[in-house]
Every structure is written in structure tokens, then in C-alpha cells.
Design a protein around this motif. Structure first.
Motif: not given
Length: 806
Positions: A109-112, A292-295, A399-402, A469-470
């Protein structure tokens, strides 16, 4: 005396792809039978399924047992999006609740990011998982395959709530605090409005703040408190609610309190909520920048394209395209989907994949990738992959998994935050009791207790690791470094030695024939026979020989047999051929020709690879094949040495060739003539702080065994799947960038954790009043709220500096 009700066993049906026969099924049965807490076990070798009931055992235990036995189960993974998590206590509670189920193997579970990745039994549906989380008070939905949708603009909603709270709070703050700054204002205001009426107006405005924009703290925090699982919202609700309730008693029923304690704290309750809303707004805005990288990756592909339908250009939505469709690509236009170029010649900017600024020349038959940018030519390509099958979608998924990964360092944070909120509440009660016993009055005791509740900040603790990490993994994607496993970010920072495969990693992997020496046979005949035997081989050296023989008519070859590391044998035009290195000749009892071996040794000293040809048992020709070094290899090795790292070349090539190449690069350690098993042994001997970089199928075991495996993105799929990180280009300097980024991320995490823990360790005692006996101040709840709000903003802002790393 009544016994506790017995828990019903959980029934599982697991698919185990590795079962291929009855013997496999027997081994799986024996392995699971040895695990306590399992009953009703049956393993079917035909369906490759195991049915069992968990009666004390858990799915993680079953999963590990099957892995140890060599038959891992195929478990589904579900992605959830979760709203309402505001601190580490929230995310920790969701993770513990999911992990407590016997049919859940793993829950991250990722809070960020506000997301969860849950690996579970096939019988547990994704919607059931979402329902479990929603029942905890955190609304959850299932994310479908492909890139996750962009989140609703949380920052905008929080900004609106902050502005409303600030407008309602301002009159209360001015009325109460203005008199402390300007005594004349105090006298004027109280001459204009009686004190009781002023307090009633403040009470109404603060009630609007708490019930309106501040209602989120109470609707989430109080139910969590009643369930016995308090979290950050509970602290805010208790702190602001206590200050407001005490002030209401002073205003409406002053007789219940001693005269010395009749002070109102309406402005404290309102300012607490307003400042914390401001902090969450700034935090949400910063977290939006962190993603922003994912977007940016999602925005790379155009929504519409010009497709060819019956030979005519038609404007169509990119989502409607299917493999086989033809698409026209205008100059400067982005490629929408992966495909194969069918018409036109030009250059395409692939920097979004590789980080390399130079455009790549393309001709019909070459692959084009969605998200890349066409140059000045008009091109046409045939769609090859759509949806989740495209390279860009796979990059986004990696990237999302990392970003969702849980680093080992997070375990310490989880242990602390699990008990943090209850400990803070206990300290608040202790503070209230001590001030009531030794302080001047009840009002000071209430203020001290509220300050303790408000100053504590598990938010900063919970964000310290995941937000770094994000940002770090997103920055890696921009630099052409994909972390397939988030924990690689932590392990790479500890690296001490980097091992490299040679061919295709430090070299271009496209050797060329530079010289041909023969004895008793013409060069053309030697090349013709050798190329005929190598025609069906996929070895890079075979490709070089075939390239040199382009345009020569090749006879058929029979009985071709390849021996890894030793070359091949074949029959061509009735002649028995043996092609390979010197060891291949020796093993076949063929005497090497001295003159040809002299040429071979001289070529090897210069870094070339000699390949020998024997015809009917006689050594008749030697080919020198040179694989040019990648232009960036020497700079990459030098940079690694400057970073304090050792370097090793682990090659299957001849020792002389490897030594020549290694010496030119300045490698610390050079080992050659290694089989895949030898490479595996060398990597294991290097220990857990080792890194191995490779690109071929034979590198996969070493990539998997290394502390961190880094695959060249231009290599084989098997190598990439075995690696922890992938360099999207063939540039070895990507290793330098990956290690540098890893060190920056871990340094950033340490800074965040230091701030989060030091902040609480230092300020909670101050809020309790530790400095008062020594003449120090008693901390105001308003200052505590401001400090708490800014602590989370500091952590996220510090992590955002990683966007410039590398």
C-alpha cells in the motif's frame, strides 16, 4: 466456560504451471503435505491445479513452499486505488488488514500514490478486495489493466477547502489576536461589541469551519478512533474538537469552570484546521508534481491519427486502431502505437525511450514505437501492438510497479507508525494530567494536551520513503533507466562492484570480419563454406560471417550441430566442417596450423576474436572478427571508478580478446572463457552488493543471481525479465546514471526520515511543556498546527529535488 468459535478453513484452487507430469504432482504434494495447517490436498497433473484448505496455514507460506520446491503458483495481482489515506497509520492499517487474510500473499500500500498492489488467491475477487478496504473507511476501486487513470485533482479540492476555512477563520483570528498586538484595537472592539456577543460570533464562525471544510477530519478520524484504530485525522479531530468544546463551555456555561480557567480557544481550533488544510493542499500539489513523470508518459501518444482505409486517409481515434491497420505519419508528428515502417525513409527521435538525443534513422521494415517523434519525413507504418501490449504501456506499468514498491527500509517506519498515534494520545493524556496537577489552571492543561495532539505528524513519516521512490523511479524513466523492482533502488546504492558481459554490453554486439587467412584453400572458398555452415546459426559471430558473404550463393548444409562456447560442426558439399575456437579444434583431435595460429594470436592481442575453419580434419582458415566497443563504454567504466566502484568483465570470449578489450577500458578485473555456469559462480562469489550488466540469454542466470541485475534494453526478453533494472538504450553510461540515481534516492530518504523522526522527537516534548520549568514558552496549538502542516510539505518538497537528479 465457552470456547472461542473455530475459524472456517479457507479453500484454495491454485494453478501451478510447472507441473508437467505425475512425478511433478507428487513432489508438489509432498512439499505441501509437510506444511502444517493444510488439509484436503489434491494435486491434478492434467489440469496443473492444486486444491487445498488452509486450516492454520496462510497463502504466503504456501507460496514460499511451492517456490522452494521449484513449482511457483500462478497468483493474480490486483491494483486498487484508495482515497482518504492521510498518513502512515492509514496506509499501514489497510496493508495489515489485507495481509491478515490467509488468502492474500502480499499487500503493498503506497501512501504517496494512493494505490495498493495485492497478490492473492484466484478465489478472492478484485471487487471483494476493494470492498474490504472500503469497509475500513477508505473508499477503494479496482484499477483495470493498462496505465492507471490520472487521479482526480485532490489539490484543487483541498485548495478550495483551505480558502473557505481561511475566510471564516480570519475574523476570529483578528478579533482574538489583534488585541494582543494592538491594545487600542482590543479596547475599541470590546467597546463596540460585548465580550459575550463576540464569543458567540466566534463560536458560530468556528463551528462553520469545523463542520464545513474541517468536517473531513471528524468524519474520518472519529470513526477510526471508535474502532480502536486512531490515525492522523483522529489527532486533528481530538485537538481541534477539544479546543472548541472547552471554549463552548466557557461561553455557554462558564459556571462549570473555575474563574481562572475561563479562556476561549476558538481561534486555536479554527487556525489548527486551516493550517492543516493548507499543509495538505501544498502536499497534494507537490505530490501531483511528483507523479509528473507518469503523466508525461501517458500524454506522449496522440489521441487521433490519420489511418488508411481502402487506400484513403481517414481521421480515427488511436484507441480504435487494431494490429494490421496502416497509419500515415506526418513530419513532426508523434507515433501513436508500436508498428513496422512500410513506406518512407527518415529519422525518429526516440529519446523518450533511451534518453539519447540523437534521432534514429528508419527504413521500411524497421520498428517504430508509440510516443516517439517523427522527423521531417512523411512515413507510413503498420500497427503491430495496441493497448497494454505497447512498449510505452509496458514502461508505464514498470514505473508504476516500482513506485508502489515497499523498500526494506520501510519496515522500520511501519513499526514506528503502527504505535505512533496511540502513543501520542497517551502522551496527551499524561500531559493533561501533569499540567492539571502542577500547572496554574485547567486552561493551561487543555492547551498543552491539544498542542501534543496537533504537533505530532505521522504524515511526514509515512511519506518519507514512498514519495522519494515515486519521484526517483519517475526520474529514472526520463533518463532511460527503468527500475522493474523498486527494491533495486535501495540495493544499487550499496553496490561495491559492477560486473559486465562483454559482447553486446560493452561492445556493439555486431562483430565484423576484419581479416581472413587461409592455407591450401582460396579465401572465397573458405568464406563460402563457413557461411553455408553458419547460415542457420543465430550467434552474433555467424551474423558477421554471413554479412561478409552477402551476395555469394551458398550451398546447403547438413547435420549442423552447435556446442555452446565451442562452435559448430556441419557437412557441406560432402566435406566435414568444424568451425570454432582453438579448443574446438583440439577437442576434435585437429592439429592447429602454426602460421594460422600466429595470425590468430596477433589478432586476439588486438581485441579481435579468431574463428577457425577445419575441413575434413585439416585446419585451413582463420577469420578475425572484431566487435567494436560502444563509444560510451570507456567513459562509463571511468565514471564508475570515480564513484569508488570496482569493475569486472565476465566474458565467454577468448582470454586474449577479453584482456585486450578490458585493458583498453581500464577494467579492474577481467575473466574470460566463462560458461553461463561460470558466470553464475563468479557473480555469487561477489556477494549481495554486486551488480551485473548483460544483454543475452546466457546472461539471464547471472542477472537473476546478482545483488542487482541490469539488462541492456536492446537485449533479449529473457535477460530483461531476469533483471531488476533495464537500460532502455545500449549506453553503458546508463549504469552510472542508475547507481547515481539510486544513491540520490537513498540519500533523500535518509534526509526525509531524519526530519520526520527528529521533528517529532524534538517538538513533542516542547508541546508537553518540557521547557516551561526552565523559563521557556508553552507551545501554542496554532504554532503546532503550522509546524505539523509544514513538516509534510518539507518531506515532499525535499523529494521533488530528485527530479533534477542524474
Amino acid at each position: 466456560m465457552t470456547s472461542s468459535p473455530r475459524t472456517e478453513p479457507t479453500h484454495l484452487d491454485l494453478t501451478i504451471p510447472g507441473i508437467t507430469c505425475g512425478a511433478c504432482a507428487g513432489r508438489v504434494t509432498r512439499a505441501l503435505d509437510a506444511l502444517p495447517g493444510i488439509r484436503d490436498l489434491t494435486v491434478n497433473p492434467v489440469t496443473k491445479q492444486a486444491h487445498l484448505a488452509l486450516d492454520g496455514a496462510t497463502l504466503p507460506q504456501v507460496r514460499q513452499t511451492l517456490i522452494d520446491a521449484g513449482y511457483p503458483a500462478d497468483l493474480p495481482a490486483t491494483r486498487l486505488t484508495i482515497t482518504g489515506m492521510s498518513c502512515a497509520s492509514c496506509s499501514g492499517r489497510v496493508a495489515r488488514t489485507l495481509s491478515a487474510r490467509p488468502d492474500v500473499a502480499d499487500a503493498q500500500v503506497n501512501l504517496a500514490t494512493g494505490r495498493a498492489l495485492v497478490t492473492h488467491a484466484p478465489g478472492l475477487t478484485p471487487h471483494a478486495l476493494a470492498r474490504i478496504v472500503s469497509d475500513l473507511g477508505y473508499p477503494s476501486t479496482v484499477l483495470t489493466d493498462g496505465p492507471a487513470p490520472l487521479p482526480v485533482d485532490e489539490a484543487q479540492a483541498l485548495r478550495r477547502a483551505f480558502v473557505i476555512a481561511a475566510l471564516l477563520t480570519l475574523p476570529v483570528f483578528v478579533a482574538e489576536m489583534g488585541g494582543h498586538l494592538i491594545p487600542a484595537f482590543h479596547h475599541w472592539l470590546h467597546g463596540l461589541i460585548p465580550m459575550q456577543a463576540l464569543w458567540l460570533m466566534q463560536m458560530a464562525l468556528v463551528l462553520a469551519v469545523l463542520a464545513g471544510p474541517g468536517g473531513r477530519f471528524f468524519t474520518t478520524g472519529i470513526p477510526a478512533l471508535l474502532r480502536g484504530t486512531p490515525e492522523m485525522n483522529s489527532l486533528v479531530a481530538l485537538g481541534a474538537g477539544t479546543a472548541f468544546a472547552f471554549s463552548v463551555v466557557v461561553t455557554l456555561a462558564p459556571g462549570l469552570l473555575p474563574p481562572a480557567s475561563r479562556q476561549v480557544w476558538f481561534e486555536a481550533a479554527a487556525v489548527i484546521v486551516t493550517l492543516i488544510l493548507m499543509g495538505r493542499w501544498l502536499e497534494a500539489r507537490a505530490k501531483g508534481q511528483a507523479g509528473a513523470a507518469i503523466r508525461a508518459l501517458i500524454d506522449l501518444t496522440p489521441d487521433h491519427v490519420t489511418a488508411l482505409q481502402d487506400g484513403q486517409p481517414v481521421r480515427r481515434a488511436a484507441a480504435d486502431l487494431r494490429p494490421g491497420d496502416l497509419v500515415q505519419l506526418s513530419p513532426g508528428e508523434r507515433v501513436a502505437l508500436d508498428g513496422i515502417l512500410t513506406e518512407g525513409h527518415g529519422a525518429i527521435d526516440e529519446s523518450m525511450l533511451s534518453g539519447e538525443p540523437m534521432p534514429v534513422a528508419k527504413a521500411p521494415g524497421d520498428a517504430v514505437t508509440g510516443g516517439t517523434v517523427n522527423g521531417a519525413s512523411a512515413l507510413t507504418y503498420r500497427v503491430k501492438a495496441t493497448g497494454a501490449d505497447t512498449v510505452l504501456s509496458r514502461i508505464i506499468a514498470i514505473v508504476e510497479q516500482a513506485q508502489a514498491a515497499r523498500l526494506p527500509v520501510q519496515a522500520l517506519v511501519d513499526r514506528v507508525t503502527r504505535i505512533f498515534v496511540p502513543v501520542v494520545m497517551a502522551l496527551a493524556v499524561l500531559t493533561f494530567a501533569l499540567w492539571l496537577a502542577f500547572g496554574p489552571d485547567l486552561a493551561h492543561a487543555v492547551v498543552a494536551a491539544v498542542s501534543v495532539l496537533i504537533i505530532a505528524c505521522p504524515c511526514a513519516m509515512g511519506l518519507a520513503v514512498p514519495v522519494s521512490i515515486m519521484v526517483g523511479s519517475g526520474r529514472g524513466a526520463q533518463l532511460g533507466v527503468l527500475f522493474r523492482r523498486g527494491e533495486a533502488l535501495q540495493r544499487l546504492a550499496r553496490a561495491r562492484i559492477v560486473g559486465f558481459d562483454k559482447t553486446g554490453t560493452l561492445t556493439e554486439g555486431r562483430p565484423r570480419v576484419t581479416e581472413i587467412w587461409t592455407t591450401g584453400i582460396p579465401q572465397d572458398a573458405a568464406l563460402r563454406l563457413t557461411a553455408a555452415a553458419e547460415a542457420r546459426s543465430e550467434h552474433p559471430l555467424a551474423t558477421a560471417i554471413l554479412s561478409r558473404a552477402a551476395g555469394i550463393a551458398l550451398p546447403p548444409a547438413q547435420g549442423m550441430t552447435a556446442a555452446p562456447g565451442r562452435g559448430l560442426t556441419a557437412t557441406v558439399e560432402g566435406h566435414a566442417l568444424r568451425i570454432g575456437n582453438r579448443a574446438a579444434l583440439t577437442e576434435a583431435g585437429i592439429t592447429p596450423d602454426p602460421a594460422l595460429m600466429a595470425h590468430a594470436n596477433a589478432a586476439a592481442d588486438q581485441g579481435a576474436t579468431p574463428v577457425h575453419l577445419a575441413v575434413d580434419g585439416t585446419h585451413v582458415a582463420t577469420f578475425a572478427l572484431a566487435d567494436p566497443l560502444r563509444p560510451q563504454s570507456a567513459a562509463a567504466i571511468a565514471a564508475l571508478h570515480r564513484m569508488g566502484l570496482g569493475t569486472a568483465m565476465l566474458s565467454g570470449d577468448l582470454p586474449a580478446t577479453a584482456q585486450a578489450v578490458g585493458a583498453r577500458l581500464g577494467m579492474t578485473r577481467i575473466e574470460a572463457g566463462l560458461t553461463p555456469a561460470d558466470k553464475l559462480d563468479r557473480i555469487r562469489a561477489m556477494g549481495p552488493d554486486s551488480v551485473f550488466v548483460g544483454d543475452g540469454i546466457n546472461d539471464a542466470p547471472a542477472l537473476a543471481a546478482a545483488g542487482t541485475g541490469i539488462a541492456i534494453g536492446t537485449g533479449t526478453d529473457i535477460a530483461i525479465e531476469s533483471a531488476d533494472a533495464v537500460l532502455m538504450s545500449g549506453d553503458p553510461q546508463g549504469v552510472v546514471r542508475a547507481i547515481g540515481l539510486s544513491r540520490a534516492v537513498m540519500r533523500n530518504i535518509r534526509q526525509n526520515l531524519f526530519w520526520a523522526f527528529a521533528y517529532n522527537i524534538a517538538l513533542i516534548p516542547v508541546a508537553m511543556g518540557l521547557l516551561v520549568p526552565f523559563g521557556g514558552p508553552q507551545l501554542s496549538p496554532m504554532l503546532g498546527a503550522g509546524a505539523m502542516a509544514l513538516s509534510s510539505v518539507f518531506v515532499v518538497g525535499n523529494a521533488l529535488r530528485l527530479r533534477r537528479a542524474g
